[in-house]
Design an enzyme around this catalytic site. Sequence first.
Site, PDB file in Angstrom:
ATOM      1  N   ASP A 165       1.375  -2.798  -8.907  1.00  0.00           N
ATOM      2  CA  ASP A 165       1.105  -1.643  -8.058  1.00  0.00           C
ATOM      3  C   ASP A 165       1.775  -0.380  -8.593  1.00  0.00           C
ATOM      4  O   ASP A 165       1.568   0.705  -8.042  1.00  0.00           O
ATOM      5  CB  ASP A 165       1.557  -1.901  -6.616  1.00  0.00           C
ATOM      6  CG  ASP A 165       3.024  -2.271  -6.528  1.00  0.00           C
ATOM      7  OD1 ASP A 165       3.410  -3.302  -7.103  1.00  0.00           O
ATOM      8  OD2 ASP A 165       3.797  -1.534  -5.892  1.00  0.00           O
ATOM      9  N   ASN A 166       2.566  -0.512  -9.668  1.00  0.00           N
ATOM     10  CA  ASN A 166       3.205   0.647 -10.291  1.00  0.00           C
ATOM     11  C   ASN A 166       2.539   1.058 -11.598  1.00  0.00           C
ATOM     12  O   ASN A 166       3.058   1.935 -12.291  1.00  0.00           O
ATOM     13  CB  ASN A 166       4.686   0.360 -10.573  1.00  0.00           C
ATOM     14  CG  ASN A 166       5.529   0.390  -9.321  1.00  0.00           C
ATOM     15  OD1 ASN A 166       5.127   0.942  -8.304  1.00  0.00           O
ATOM     16  ND2 ASN A 166       6.698  -0.208  -9.369  1.00  0.00           N
ATOM     17  N   ARG A 210       4.113  14.753  -6.787  1.00  0.00           N
ATOM     18  CA  ARG A 210       3.898  14.529  -8.217  1.00  0.00           C
ATOM     19  C   ARG A 210       2.467  14.876  -8.592  1.00  0.00           C
ATOM     20  O   ARG A 210       1.548  14.799  -7.770  1.00  0.00           O
ATOM     21  CB  ARG A 210       4.214  13.083  -8.609  1.00  0.00           C
ATOM     22  CG  ARG A 210       3.353  12.050  -7.943  1.00  0.00           C
ATOM     23  CD  ARG A 210       3.490  10.684  -8.609  1.00  0.00           C
ATOM     24  NE  ARG A 210       4.813  10.114  -8.463  1.00  0.00           N
ATOM     25  CZ  ARG A 210       5.153   9.233  -7.511  1.00  0.00           C
ATOM     26  NH1 ARG A 210       4.258   8.888  -6.603  1.00  0.00           N
ATOM     27  NH2 ARG A 210       6.362   8.738  -7.456  1.00  0.00           N
ATOM     28  N   GLY A 261       9.665   5.514   5.431  1.00  0.00           N
ATOM     29  CA  GLY A 261       8.725   6.427   4.775  1.00  0.00           C
ATOM     30  C   GLY A 261       9.361   7.659   4.166  1.00  0.00           C
ATOM     31  O   GLY A 261       8.654   8.597   3.800  1.00  0.00           O
ATOM     32  N   GLY A 291       0.866  -1.158   0.000  1.00  0.00           N
ATOM     33  CA  GLY A 291       0.000   0.000   0.000  1.00  0.00           C
ATOM     34  C   GLY A 291       0.909   1.215   0.000  1.00  0.00           C
ATOM     35  O   GLY A 291       2.138   1.093  -0.133  1.00  0.00           O
ATOM     36  N   GLY A 299       3.300   3.253   1.282  1.00  0.00           N
ATOM     37  CA  GLY A 299       4.177   3.149   2.441  1.00  0.00           C
ATOM     38  C   GLY A 299       5.014   4.379   2.719  1.00  0.00           C
ATOM     39  O   GLY A 299       5.534   4.536   3.826  1.00  0.00           O
ATOM     40  N   ARG A 300       5.176   5.261   1.724  1.00  0.00           N
ATOM     41  CA  ARG A 300       5.890   6.512   1.957  1.00  0.00           C
ATOM     42  C   ARG A 300       5.286   7.652   1.144  1.00  0.00           C
ATOM     43  O   ARG A 300       5.961   8.602   0.760  1.00  0.00           O
ATOM     44  CB  ARG A 300       7.369   6.359   1.627  1.00  0.00           C
ATOM     45  CG  ARG A 300       7.692   5.929   0.200  1.00  0.00           C
ATOM     46  CD  ARG A 300       9.186   6.047  -0.052  1.00  0.00           C
ATOM     47  NE  ARG A 300       9.560   5.501  -1.346  1.00  0.00           N
ATOM     48  CZ  ARG A 300      10.789   5.615  -1.868  1.00  0.00           C
ATOM     49  NH1 ARG A 300      11.729   6.262  -1.195  1.00  0.00           N
ATOM     50  NH2 ARG A 300      11.067   5.099  -3.038  1.00  0.00           N
TER      51      ARG A 300
END
Length: 465
Positions: free
Chosen positions: A263-264, A182, A129, A93, A95-96
Amino acid sequence: MRAEPQAAGYRPDPAILDLPDWLGDPVEPAAFPRTELRFRNRRWDRAVGLAAMDDGQWVRHFGRFEPLPDNVPQPLALRYHGHQFRVYNPEIGDGRGFLFGQLRDGAGRLLDLGTKGSGTTPYSRTADGRLTLKGAVREVLATEMLEALGAYTSKTFSVIETGEDLWRGDEPSPTRSAVLVRLSHSHIRIGTFQRLLVLEERDHMAALVDYCLRHYPGPPPLGDAPAQEEPAVMLLHQVVERCADLAASWMVAGFVHGVLNTDNIVITGESFDYGPWRFAPLWEPGFTAAYFDQQGLYAFGRQAEALHWNCAQLAVALRLLADAAPLRAALERFAGLYEAALLRRWCWRLGVAPRGTEGDTQLLAASVTAMRAEGIGPDAFFHRHRGGGQASGDLADALTLYQPTGSAGEWPAAPEAMLIDEVEAIWSAIAERDDWSPFARKIAAVRAFGDALGDPPVPAGHGAI
């Protein structure tokens, strides 16, 4: 000349709040000891109505993360699963990072402001993180170069140095820290849908499909897609179209993402989340960006395969809502869409008008042969032969049939590239002397290069990249 993003007033639209709390968790940003603005995207702050902010306001919002007016009231760390190098992992998920805000651009499209290095979340596990300043600098350089080369990419919006010493095993430590923001058209990943499949949350998946279709509309079908009434199938068609074009844009750019896990990959088909990226020095399909990709799963020449595989995982998840046959039909379009996008983008970067599939395929083959024979990489090849110049042999024969296309921008005297040696030199100037001038000069040169290339040929519905 490339069209600038359309300027706009500030139009907050926290549409993510329409979805219940199953999508993410409210989190607190880290309290950093220092916030020094290092990069502000003056091209894209105008597009989302934030150009009038002074630097102090900017730092408060994008370094201290005071909520933007009438926007997301508290950052959200999004929940998702994913295949990491094709091994399923449910323990991931944000994470940072987190989703910080949403707003409309001048074209009315919804954009997300998301972070990297903003502190720990429930999904950080044993990580801190944080983000290294080098990682942030590298992400600026990657996104700027890809934007110039016509790839549909997230934009690095802000980088603020945060004054912490970080320890990392893959670079000299301690090293400087940063928080990055971003700007992208979505943070909804294929892994977001995979999580809902595993949990068998059919109603939530239907709501997410509806959210994606309403707020991140894709292009209309590109000719061979049947009209679809099933929302899940419509979404898959859009993701397939966009991911096929994305893979083609990476190949024409000579770019290797490095980590194409589910996940990317976001559902808008944007290039996203830059870790061990590289631009290929030579046209070598086996070239990899990540030292840990020992099997070459995400090598330069396998990126289209990887994105197709990722789309297939989305199709598997959408079986919770739709029958297999129409989903399979959407996936089967990938190869044709990829080939068409590759030829279209190849001709654009070469500076010639496309002639049609068979002729353009021959031009591509002759180009790759010439590149290897001349011992040069994509950047030098496209610079040397732009508009049909300096060609010989089969490439010259192929190019005689093509009409050069003009560009209003001034063409650079030497190839503009983003190879690893220059990236390291730019970072060394910052790390050793706190000299940001090579970084600033490179961004200016890359943007001028993008202006000279002009607008890329993207599918209908993408809008400005």
